[in-house]
Design a protein around this motif. Structure first.
Motif, PDB file in Angstrom:
ATOM      1  N   GLY A   1      68.500  21.165  16.214  1.00  0.00           N
ATOM      2  CA  GLY A   1      67.653  19.979  16.224  1.00  0.00           C
ATOM      3  C   GLY A   1      67.209  19.518  17.590  1.00  0.00           C
ATOM      4  N   TYR A   2      66.074  18.837  17.597  1.00  0.00           N
ATOM      5  CA  TYR A   2      65.514  18.140  18.756  1.00  0.00           C
ATOM      6  C   TYR A   2      65.459  19.033  19.999  1.00  0.00           C
ATOM      7  CZ  TYR A   2      65.841  14.167  15.680  1.00  0.00           C
ATOM      8  OH  TYR A   2      65.680  13.330  14.612  1.00  0.00           O
ATOM      9  N   GLU A   3      64.901  20.215  19.798  1.00  0.00           N
ATOM     10  CA  GLU A   3      64.922  21.221  20.862  1.00  0.00           C
ATOM     11  C   GLU A   3      64.110  20.791  22.086  1.00  0.00           C
ATOM     12  OE1 GLU A   3      63.932  25.058  19.224  1.00  0.00           O
ATOM     13  OE2 GLU A   3      65.287  24.778  17.529  1.00  0.00           O
ATOM     14  N   LEU A   4      62.974  20.167  21.872  1.00  0.00           N
ATOM     15  CA  LEU A   4      62.145  19.757  23.002  1.00  0.00           C
ATOM     16  C   LEU A   4      62.821  18.640  23.785  1.00  0.00           C
ATOM     17  CD1 LEU A   4      59.639  19.776  24.734  1.00  0.00           C
ATOM     18  CD2 LEU A   4      58.455  18.444  22.953  1.00  0.00           C
ATOM     19  N   TYR A   5      63.357  17.664  23.084  1.00  0.00           N
ATOM     20  CA  TYR A   5      64.033  16.560  23.774  1.00  0.00           C
ATOM     21  C   TYR A   5      65.220  17.088  24.579  1.00  0.00           C
ATOM     22  CZ  TYR A   5      66.436  12.150  24.589  1.00  0.00           C
ATOM     23  OH  TYR A   5      67.051  11.074  25.188  1.00  0.00           O
TER      24      TYR A   5
ATOM     25  N   LEU B   1      61.061  19.264  15.948  1.00  0.00           N
ATOM     26  CA  LEU B   1      60.354  20.502  15.640  1.00  0.00           C
ATOM     27  C   LEU B   1      61.042  21.675  16.328  1.00  0.00           C
ATOM     28  CD1 LEU B   1      56.605  19.465  16.185  1.00  0.00           C
ATOM     29  CD2 LEU B   1      57.775  19.787  13.988  1.00  0.00           C
ATOM     30  N   PRO B   2      61.142  22.826  15.647  1.00  0.00           N
ATOM     31  CA  PRO B   2      61.546  24.043  16.366  1.00  0.00           C
ATOM     32  C   PRO B   2      60.555  24.318  17.489  1.00  0.00           C
ATOM     33  CG  PRO B   2      61.531  24.398  13.989  1.00  0.00           C
ATOM     34  CD  PRO B   2      60.865  23.079  14.226  1.00  0.00           C
ATOM     35  N   ILE B   3      61.024  24.871  18.570  1.00  0.00           N
ATOM     36  CA  ILE B   3      60.171  24.996  19.758  1.00  0.00           C
ATOM     37  C   ILE B   3      58.908  25.807  19.476  1.00  0.00           C
ATOM     38  CG2 ILE B   3      61.255  27.065  20.726  1.00  0.00           C
ATOM     39  CD1 ILE B   3      60.142  23.878  22.636  1.00  0.00           C
ATOM     40  N   GLY B   4      58.968  26.753  18.538  1.00  0.00           N
ATOM     41  CA  GLY B   4      57.788  27.540  18.222  1.00  0.00           C
ATOM     42  C   GLY B   4      56.688  26.754  17.550  1.00  0.00           C
ATOM     43  N   GLU B   5      57.031  25.555  17.039  1.00  0.00           N
ATOM     44  CA  GLU B   5      56.042  24.715  16.372  1.00  0.00           C
ATOM     45  C   GLU B   5      55.561  23.559  17.235  1.00  0.00           C
ATOM     46  OE1 GLU B   5      57.555  23.436  12.598  1.00  0.00           O
ATOM     47  OE2 GLU B   5      58.268  25.458  12.062  1.00  0.00           O
ATOM     48  N   VAL B   6      56.058  23.471  18.462  1.00  0.00           N
ATOM     49  CA  VAL B   6      55.682  22.365  19.351  1.00  0.00           C
ATOM     50  C   VAL B   6      54.329  22.653  19.996  1.00  0.00           C
ATOM     51  CG1 VAL B   6      56.286  21.163  21.483  1.00  0.00           C
ATOM     52  CG2 VAL B   6      58.071  21.727  19.823  1.00  0.00           C
ATOM     53  N   PRO B   7      53.331  21.792  19.784  1.00  0.00           N
ATOM     54  CA  PRO B   7      52.043  21.990  20.455  1.00  0.00           C
ATOM     55  C   PRO B   7      52.191  21.891  21.974  1.00  0.00           C
ATOM     56  CG  PRO B   7      51.871  20.371  18.676  1.00  0.00           C
ATOM     57  CD  PRO B   7      53.323  20.614  18.894  1.00  0.00           C
ATOM     58  N   THR B   8      51.346  22.611  22.670  1.00  0.00           N
ATOM     59  CA  THR B   8      51.403  22.599  24.137  1.00  0.00           C
ATOM     60  C   THR B   8      51.258  21.188  24.693  1.00  0.00           C
ATOM     61  OG1 THR B   8      50.509  24.841  24.230  1.00  0.00           O
ATOM     62  CG2 THR B   8      50.342  23.524  26.232  1.00  0.00           C
TER      63      THR B   8
END
Length: 235
Positions: A153-157, A98-105
């Motif tokens: 891709g895989y911004e949170l990871y 997910l793009p970081i703006g779409e990652v739930p807290t």
């Protein structure tokens, strides 16, 4: 008739996060190299216990949910008096691309706690079991390299692994004089539950190379970020 003593059998490792995947294969590989290994799993791991049965008593299994500080403290108590030549912490989750703006807290918090905070808590809790000249190693990833972040891709990871690397750097700075070798290991993109079925590497091919690096770097000063071939990964 003369006899010889194989001193390598005195080497002892703790592999945290060995229920499956790379951690499981690493525990198995170290046993194959005559290390005495303690390996942890979050839940009852049939694969890990099956591996232990093939290791002629060189592998023992402990239960640990590493995100739980109370379980970490309990493991530390159970291992009191144990001398480790290697503490290896392996933990990572991925919650999708997910793009970081779409990652739930809640997702952000879960991934950061599992991939960055908990490995360093584990190191802090267990570090005094590591003998002088021993090694403290954490499984990282090339995905945590900021300078190599050139594909989408895989911004949170990626962020979680970069945070892990930064926290390990802070830890190494704060404990520069403790006599421990400190390593961040990039094992490559492996065909595991995390890496996916299309990954180019197989754990049974890449993990022996990782073990070679761990053994070769024993006693080296400072913190290094290395791949499975012993090459430096840029920060």
């Amino acid at each position: 008739m003369s006899t010889t003593t194989n001193t390598t059998t005195d080497r002892r490792a703790l592999v945290v996060g060995a229920s499956r995947g790379l951690g499981l294969v690493l525990a198995e590989e170290l046993c194959r190299r005559a290390w005495q290994v303690v390996a942890t799993a979050r839940h009852d791991s049939g694969e890990l216990h099956a591996t232990a049965r093939t290791c002629d008593g060189r592998l023992t299994v402990e239960s640990l949910e590493m995100t739980d500080p109370e379980q970490l403290a309990a493991l530390r108590e159970r291992l009191a008096g144990t001398r480790l030549d290697l503490l290896f912490v392996n933990a990572a989750i991925d919650r999708g691309d997910l793009p970081i703006g779409e990652v739930p807290t809640e997702m952000f918090t879960e991934v950061m706690i599992t991939n960055a905070l908990s490995p360093l808590r584990t190191v802090e809790t267990l570090r005094d079991l590591v003998a002088p000249g021993g090694t403290v190693a954490v499984m990282s990833s090339e995905q945590g390299s900021i300078s190599r972040n050139t594909e989408d891709g895989y911004e949170l990871y990626k962020a979680s692994k970069a945070a892990l690397n930064q926290l390990m750097r802070s830890y190494a700075t704060r404990n520069a004089d403790d006599g421990h070798t400190k390593l961040l290991i990039d094992p490559g993109h492996n065909r595991t539950r995390l890496g996916g079925p299309d990954a180019p590497l197989l754990p049974h091919e890449s993990v022996p190379a990782v073990a070679d690096v761990l053994e070769a770097q024993a006693g080296a000063p400072g913190l290094q970020f290395l791949d499975r071939n012993g090459e430096t990964v840029p920060w």
